[in-house]
Design an enzyme around this catalytic site. Structure first.
Site, short mmCIF file in Angstrom:
data_model
loop_
_atom_site.label_atom_id
_atom_site.label_comp_id
_atom_site.label_asym_id
_atom_site.label_seq_id
_atom_site.Cartn_x
_atom_site.Cartn_y
_atom_site.Cartn_z
CG HIS A 144 -2.08 -1.01 1.06
ND1 HIS A 144 -2.53 -1.49 -0.14
CD2 HIS A 144 -2.84 -1.64 2.02
CE1 HIS A 144 -3.52 -2.35 0.07
NE2 HIS A 144 -3.72 -2.46 1.37
CG HIS A 216 -8.01 -0.43 2.02
ND1 HIS A 216 -8.65 -1.23 2.96
CD2 HIS A 216 -6.93 -1.13 1.64
CE1 HIS A 216 -7.97 -2.34 3.12
NE2 HIS A 216 -6.91 -2.32 2.33
CD GLU A 346 -8.35 -3.49 -0.80
OE1 GLU A 346 -7.18 -3.14 -1.03
OE2 GLU A 346 -8.61 -4.41 -0.01
C1 GLA Z 1 -5.33 -5.20 1.77
C2 GLA Z 1 -4.51 -6.41 1.75
C3 GLA Z 1 -4.70 -7.18 3.02
C4 GLA Z 1 -4.42 -6.31 4.22
C5 GLA Z 1 -5.26 -5.07 4.14
C6 GLA Z 1 -4.93 -4.08 5.24
O1 GLA Z 1 -6.62 -5.42 1.51
O2 GLA Z 1 -4.76 -7.23 0.65
O3 GLA Z 1 -3.85 -8.29 3.04
O4 GLA Z 1 -3.06 -5.96 4.23
O5 GLA Z 1 -5.09 -4.42 2.93
O6 GLA Z 1 -4.95 -4.66 6.48
#
Ligand code: GLA
Length: 381
Positions: A144, A216, A346
């Site tokens: 991220h 997100h 997402e």
């Molecule tokens: C995303 C990732 C997950 C996790 C979340 C945040 O969706 O795919 O594995 O890291 O973000 O917790």
């Protein structure tokens, strides 16, 4: 001022409709152009970050839908929609204050994510022969956008004429979090008259750089009635997915979902097969091609709320909040967010694409335009 923002809106919308850029060619059908608005955008103080003010912006439409967001991380703090009895409720996991969003380990509640959403293996990638190193913030991989991704940036927010839309802008400097090039990102959040939250993204760069932007938000359409999303019914128009290793890095394959617990092509409860998916769902689902289209729907039988999901992106990370453990502080009304308390859809390019030549291109070059449109639309049945 108004004239200037009106111009920006025209430019941004025009470029999206033209579909120019590396990601989403072709014309787009705008399912929610009708964004009549009656309530002026409201702005409230929401604390400070590094001595700079954070504000909360409220969009409301004439059908009782309200969306609130803050300039820190472009975070959506509230999506309030009526249930089948007309009772309003907030359908996103949220905190009671900025302290919640700033706490260590906040799992990206409601945030805009960039410069590269999801994982980049070994926190490194190459463009031509140059190697770039990122912060290894997730089991030796980059997650991220790194330590201080777009989710922790202060975005400049400008309400656009009509009171339905907010323009968010962030310029990510050359070298930020290890990424090459100055990246100029613009995101427009629009609350439409037909109860959709439309999110449009545009970005340009002055050096080739990977880009993958997403939103997100964790949804729980019961608005607090159900502790988990396991009874929510999901349909996802994705015939395949990208299998991952134990660290959630794609193996490089794209496999069909048919006949596996991954299959949501026909609607089923999220919890129906989850026990047969190691760790729960946290996978990139692959659409047949990248084009702006309705891609799925989510239904909560306990309140009758329905959310349809449309995106121009080639994939979506379906994540069932597997890492939520009930320990987050400052939750709204003291809610305990345990495992599976919410789910994320997402919209995205595939994880680790910079290291996976067979995946669709994510390298944005100078002179090109990155674009994405994603719509979450709410109703009841
Ligand atoms: C995303 C990732 C997950 C996790 C979340 C945040 O969706 O795919 O594995 O890291 O973000 O917790």
């Amino acid at each position: 001022m108004l004239k200037k923002t009106a111009t920006v809106m025209t430019i941004v919308t025009g470029s999206l409709m033209a579909g120019a850029g590396c990601n989403n060619p072709g014309p787009q059908k705008d399912a929610s152009a009708d964004s009549v608005k009656t309530t002026p955008v409201q702005v409230q103080p929401y604390g400070e970050v590094d001595g700079k003010p954070v504000s909360q912006y409220t969009l409301a439409n004439q059908h009782g839908m309200v969306v609130k967001l803050i300039n820190y991380g472009g975070i959506i703090t509230d999506i309030i929609t009526p249930d089948k009895e007309g009772k309003p409720g907030n359908v996103v996991l949220s905190y009671d204050s900025l302290a919640g969003y700033r706490q260590k380990g906040n799992p990206y509640f409601g945030t805009l994510v960039g410069r590269y959403a999801n994982r980049i293996a070994k926190a490194t990638f190459k463009i031509d022969s140059a190697e770039y190193k990122l912060a290894a913030n997730n089991n030796g991989n980059s997650l991220h956008g790194g330590l201080k991704g777009f989710d922790k940036a202060l975005w400049q927010v400008t309400p656009l004429p009509g009171d339905s839309s907010l323009l968010l802008e962030y310029t990510s400097p050359d070298g930020e979090e290890g990424y090459p090039g100055t990246l100029q990102a613009k995101v427009i959040y629009t609350l439409t008259a037909d109860n959709a939250l439309k999110i449009e993204y545009v970005a340009t760069t002055d050096k080739p750089t990977p880009i993958n932007l997403t939103q997100h938000t964790y949804f729980n359409l019961s608005a607090g009635k159900e502790p988990t999303i396991l009874n929510h019914v999901l349909q996802l128009d994705a015939p395949s997915f990208t299998p991952v290793d134990a660290q959630l890095i794609p193996t490089g394959k794209i496999e069909p979902v048919k006949g596996t617990p991954m299959d949501f092509t026909t609607a089923k409860p999220v919890g129906q097969d989850i026990a047969n998916v190691t760790g729960g769902y946290d996978h990139n689902y692959v659409f047949d091609k990248a084009e702006m289209k309705v891609r799925g729907s989510l239904y909560d039988p306990s309140t009758g709320r329905v959310m349809t999901f449309s995106t121009s992106e080639p994939g979506v990370q379906f994540y069932t909040g597997n890492f939520l453990d009930g320990k987050l502080q400052h939750t709204r009304n003291g809610a305990v967010y345990g495992k599976n308390a919410g789910l994320c859809l997402e919209a995205q390019h595939f994880p680790d694409s910079p290291n996976q030549p067979a995946f669709p291109n994510v390298i944005l070059k100078p002179g090109e335009k990155y674009t994405q449109t994603t719509i979450y639309q709410f109703g009841v049945k």
